[in-house]
Design an enzyme around this catalytic site. Structure first.
Site, PDB file in Angstrom:
ATOM      1  N   CYS A 217       0.030   7.834 -12.273  1.00 55.78           N
ATOM      2  CA  CYS A 217      -0.048   7.901 -13.194  1.00 55.78           C
ATOM      3  C   CYS A 217      -0.210   7.080 -13.924  1.00 55.78           C
ATOM      4  O   CYS A 217      -0.713   6.696 -15.134  1.00 55.78           O
ATOM      5  CB  CYS A 217      -0.358   8.904 -13.670  1.00 55.78           C
ATOM      6  SG  CYS A 217      -0.148  10.308 -11.926  1.00 55.78           S
TER       7      CYS A 217
ATOM      8  N   HIS B 256      -8.413  13.184 -16.248  1.00 62.14           N
ATOM      9  CA  HIS B 256      -7.070  12.195 -15.326  1.00 62.14           C
ATOM     10  C   HIS B 256      -7.717  11.185 -14.956  1.00 62.14           C
ATOM     11  O   HIS B 256      -8.195  11.330 -13.727  1.00 62.14           O
ATOM     12  CB  HIS B 256      -6.027  13.039 -14.586  1.00 62.14           C
ATOM     13  CG  HIS B 256      -4.273  12.878 -14.716  1.00 62.14           C
ATOM     14  ND1 HIS B 256      -4.683  11.764 -14.367  1.00 62.14           N
ATOM     15  CD2 HIS B 256      -3.333  13.082 -14.479  1.00 62.14           C
ATOM     16  CE1 HIS B 256      -3.201  11.179 -14.242  1.00 62.14           C
ATOM     17  NE2 HIS B 256      -2.533  11.916 -14.566  1.00 62.14           N
TER      18      HIS B 256
ATOM     19  N   HIS C  26       0.855  11.084 -22.115  1.00 62.95           N
ATOM     20  CA  HIS C  26       0.773  11.214 -21.597  1.00 62.95           C
ATOM     21  C   HIS C  26      -0.239  12.176 -21.269  1.00 62.95           C
ATOM     22  O   HIS C  26      -1.856  12.177 -20.933  1.00 62.95           O
ATOM     23  CB  HIS C  26       1.783  11.002 -20.589  1.00 62.95           C
ATOM     24  CG  HIS C  26       1.134  11.146 -19.263  1.00 62.95           C
ATOM     25  ND1 HIS C  26       0.356  10.000 -18.071  1.00 62.95           N
ATOM     26  CD2 HIS C  26       1.304  12.503 -18.119  1.00 62.95           C
ATOM     27  CE1 HIS C  26       0.413  10.232 -16.844  1.00 62.95           C
ATOM     28  NE2 HIS C  26       0.796  11.192 -16.737  1.00 62.95           N
TER      29      HIS C  26
END
Length: 411
Positions: A170, A336, A301
């Site tokens: 990520c 995401h 994030h």
């Protein structure tokens, strides 16, 4: 022009390419961010039979042929198509003609989490249903993750480039930007095409589902009643070049890359470590030559999971004190997007700097008291942003933070 911190050339962003569930191209993306648009909807990229809920942030019907002109589409998996298309958009946005980069020393760095796992899912399903002899060799030939970066170079006719795919989950998009920043600073290359790309796949959705971290309908970062992530897909690519190069050709400058920080704590496969997250933010600020009080906005994030949001918020206060700048999560809109996540967030930072607004964290009802941050709930606000920090926190403790700033014309 020399960076006072690194002793290298100053690095600026002159091109942006975006594929996202809230808009294609930088203009649509900026409009979606300002409007607080949600990209959530039913997943169509794979069969979701058997899952109690299956909401995601997909691209829907994306016409890669509108952007990919040199390579055969059937030779590229979906993630490679995303990367190549976004790179073409970024080069066009930078005002670089079809031959402007040919023969020049360059870098292509693309971050990813899943590579071409969507294709791999299909091959495995075929093998289980009909045996290995029924697997399509043409699909199998496009599985290598290295094709995400190599295909960009081939499509654009780049002959003097390093093409690297960075698989740090990520945080991979920020890793790729940092790699490009170093290459420009040092003078090793004339330009860098950096970012991230991932396509939705059953493997990753099922993995997060088994972890109990897939939200049923909405991603709600920092909300007291948040239930997890929505998986998404897309690509974000940035053209980086030296400030001297950009000024010499009269390029529009979206933002300056002031610095970045990387670390890997290997603390846990999926759980973030607060000390490590705080450390990587400090490293990025140090590299950028920026003090915490100079930062106007943090692009967090902000996954929408219980553990990530609290840990990240605590780490932010460790660096910024009890009154940190606003910290927003564009994942509330985009989902995401895995390896594309921090690249798309970096582009959102550049857009916010240029257009002077803070994108909202949507789907927000009540901030978790354990988070204690201003996540700019539900509605964008006008703001004169000079310096923005972009967080990317990956599995296995792979963390990467970039710091972008407004380019100010010297008096």
């Amino acid at each position: 022009m020399v960076s006072s911190v690194t002793g290298g050339r100053r690095v600026v962003v002159t091109g942006l390419g975006v594929l996202s569930s809230i808009g294609t191209g930088v203009r649509e993306f900026a409009e979606g961010l300002r409007a607080g648009r949600s990209g959530a909807g039913p997943i169509t990229a794979f069969d979701t039979t058997g899952f109690d809920h299956s909401t995601g942030c997909g691209l829907g019907e994306f016409d890669a042929a509108a952007w990919i002109r040199a390579l055969p589409l059937d030779g590229l998996g979906p993630a490679s198509r995303f990367a190549v298309s976004a790179a073409r958009m970024a080069v066009d946005d930078a005002g670089l003609g079809p031959d402007a980069l040919a023969g020049r020393a360059g870098l292509v760095s693309v971050g990813t989490t899943d590579g071409e796992s969507h294709d791999l899912d299909g091959l495995v399903a075929t093998e289980l249903a009909r045996g290995s002899s029924a697997m399509d060799p043409a699909v199998a030939s496009r599985l290598r993750a290295g094709r995400l970066s190599a295909a960009v170079a081939l499509e654009l006719g780049l002959s003097d480039v390093e093409a690297v795919t960075i698989p740090t989950a990520c945080a991979a998009g920020n890793y790729a930007i940092g790699y490009g920043c170093d290459a420009i600073r040092s003078g090793d290359v004339d330009f860098a095409l950096c970012g991230g790309a991932d396509a939705m796949c059953r493997k990753t959705f099922a993995g997060f589902y088994r972890l109990g971290t897939i939200a049923p309908d909405r991603c709600r970062p920092f909300d007291a009643d948040r239930l997890g992530i929505l998986t998404g897909e897309g690509a974000g690519m940035l053209v980086l070049e030296s400030l001297d190069s950009a000024l010499a050709r009269g390029a529009r400058i979206h933002a300056e890359v002031l610095g970045y920080g990387l670390n890997c704590d290997a603390y846990h496969q999926v759980a973030p470590d607060q000390a490590s997250v705080a450390r990587v933010m400090a490293l990025a600020l140090e590299d950028a030559g920026v003090t915490p009080h100079e930062v106007d906005l943090i692009s967090a994030h902000g996954t929408g999971t219980k553990a990530n949001d609290v840990t990240e918020a605590e780490a932010i206060r460790e660096i910024y004190g009890e009154r940190p700048p606003p910290a927003v999560s564009v994942k509330s809109m985009l989902g995401h997007t895995m390896g594309a996540a921090s690249a798309l967030a970096a582009i959102a930072c550049a857009v916010a700097i240029t257009h002077r607004f803070i994108p909202p964290t949507i789907n927000h009802d009540r901030t978790d008291p354990e988070c204690r941050i201003d996540c700019v709930p539900n509605h964008a606000v006008e703001a004169d942003l000079r310096i923005v920090q972009n967080n990317g926190l990956g599995f296995g403790g792979n963390n990467a933070v970039t710091v972008l700033g407004r380019y100010e014309v010297a008096a």
